[in-house]
Design an enzyme around this catalytic site. Structure first.
Site, PDB file in Angstrom:
ATOM      1  N   ASP A  28      38.438  35.154  49.586  1.00 15.18           N
ATOM      2  CA  ASP A  28      37.608  34.539  48.546  1.00 15.18           C
ATOM      3  C   ASP A  28      36.261  34.138  49.144  1.00 15.18           C
ATOM      4  OD1 ASP A  28      38.361  32.974  45.621  1.00 15.18           O
ATOM      5  OD2 ASP A  28      36.576  32.303  46.714  1.00 15.18           O
ATOM      6  N   ASN A  83      44.781  31.793  37.346  1.00 17.09           N
ATOM      7  CA  ASN A  83      44.085  31.128  36.251  1.00 17.09           C
ATOM      8  C   ASN A  83      43.992  32.125  35.097  1.00 17.09           C
ATOM      9  OD1 ASN A  83      43.599  28.711  37.709  1.00 17.09           O
ATOM     10  ND2 ASN A  83      41.844  29.662  38.723  1.00 17.09           N
ATOM     11  N   VAL A  92      36.386  35.059  36.700  1.00 18.02           N
ATOM     12  CA  VAL A  92      36.242  36.514  36.833  1.00 18.02           C
ATOM     13  C   VAL A  92      37.361  37.144  36.005  1.00 18.02           C
ATOM     14  CG1 VAL A  92      36.211  38.487  38.397  1.00 18.02           C
ATOM     15  CG2 VAL A  92      35.257  36.296  39.158  1.00 18.02           C
ATOM     16  N   HIS A  96      43.696  38.259  38.928  1.00 19.43           N
ATOM     17  CA  HIS A  96      43.778  38.030  40.373  1.00 19.43           C
ATOM     18  C   HIS A  96      44.738  36.900  40.677  1.00 19.43           C
ATOM     19  CE1 HIS A  96      40.334  35.822  38.697  1.00 19.43           C
ATOM     20  NE2 HIS A  96      40.582  34.864  39.575  1.00 19.43           N
TER      21      HIS A  96
HETATM   22  P1  DGP Z   1      38.882  32.327  39.138  1.00 18.57           P
HETATM   23  O1  DGP Z   1      38.065  31.078  39.022  1.00 18.57           O
HETATM   24  O2  DGP Z   1      40.382  32.079  39.105  1.00 18.57           O
HETATM   25  O3  DGP Z   1      38.437  33.396  38.167  1.00 18.57           O
HETATM   26  O4  DGP Z   1      38.612  32.866  40.605  1.00 18.57           O
HETATM   27  C1  DGP Z   1      37.565  33.711  40.927  1.00 18.57           C
HETATM   28  C2  DGP Z   1      37.378  33.638  42.400  1.00 18.57           C
HETATM   29  O5  DGP Z   1      36.590  34.728  42.798  1.00 18.57           O
HETATM   30  C3  DGP Z   1      36.666  32.387  42.890  1.00 18.57           C
HETATM   31  O6  DGP Z   1      37.556  31.634  43.736  1.00 18.57           O
HETATM   32  C4  DGP Z   1      35.484  32.900  43.680  1.00 18.57           C
HETATM   33  C5  DGP Z   1      35.813  34.358  43.880  1.00 18.57           C
HETATM   34  N1  DGP Z   1      34.670  35.241  43.868  1.00 18.57           N
HETATM   35  C6  DGP Z   1      33.737  35.341  42.908  1.00 18.57           C
HETATM   36  N2  DGP Z   1      32.839  36.287  43.205  1.00 18.57           N
HETATM   37  C7  DGP Z   1      33.235  36.804  44.401  1.00 18.57           C
HETATM   38  C8  DGP Z   1      32.713  37.826  45.245  1.00 18.57           C
HETATM   39  O7  DGP Z   1      31.708  38.487  44.961  1.00 18.57           O
HETATM   40  N3  DGP Z   1      33.389  38.082  46.390  1.00 18.57           N
HETATM   41  C9  DGP Z   1      34.526  37.396  46.736  1.00 18.57           C
HETATM   42  N4  DGP Z   1      35.108  37.714  47.889  1.00 18.57           N
HETATM   43  N5  DGP Z   1      35.049  36.435  45.967  1.00 18.57           N
HETATM   44  C10 DGP Z   1      34.398  36.141  44.813  1.00 18.57           C
END
Ligand code: DGP
Length: 110
Positions: A28, A83, A92, A96
């Site tokens: 993350d 989530n 997103v 996930h």
């Molecule tokens: P959620 O809030 O459950 O939709 O989690 C989305 C997660 O995705 C959040 O913890 C941050 C992560 N995230 C968002 N954009 C990126 C990215 O470009 N790269 C990575 N590695 N993680 C990301």
């Protein structure tokens, strides 16, 4: 296309820790624990509630891989979070699993 689809397509970089034909796991970008890995299906599924009986094998596969990845990252104890919906923190819209470990966690999660 979501940011996670771009990671699958290698259009943007990510610290990938596991990949197979069905799923991809990467660190993350904003870790909430010493281990914070996101495990995603390669198939574009927006939310857990968009799945149905056809996704049983994929979802089961991901749960098995969640355990394997956490162990491979050095953690026997870990938390898995999904989530499902903006109101509970989904930002997103590509399904996930958050794999979190390496610190204490509260229960119930706040
Ligand atoms: P959620 O809030 O459950 O939709 O989690 C989305 C997660 O995705 C959040 O913890 C941050 C992560 N995230 C968002 N954009 C990126 C990215 O470009 N790269 C990575 N590695 N993680 C990301």
């Amino acid at each position: 296309m979501t940011i996670f689809a771009k990671i699958i397509n290698r259009e943007i970089p990510a610290d990938i820790v596991y990949e197979d034909d069905q799923c991809l796991a990467f660190k993350d970008i904003s870790p909430q624990a010493p281990m914070h890995v996101l495990l995603i299906p390669k198939q574009a599924i927006a939310k857990l509630t968009d799945t149905n009986e056809e996704h049983k094998h994929l979802l089961g596969h991901m749960m098995v891989k969640a355990g394997e990845i956490a162990k491979q990252q050095g953690h026997d104890e870990f938390r898995v979070v999904i989530n499902n919906g903006a109101g509970v923190g989904q930002s997103v819209f590509h399904l996930h699993l958050h794999l979190l470990a390496g610190r204490g966690f509260q229960w119930p999660p706040g």
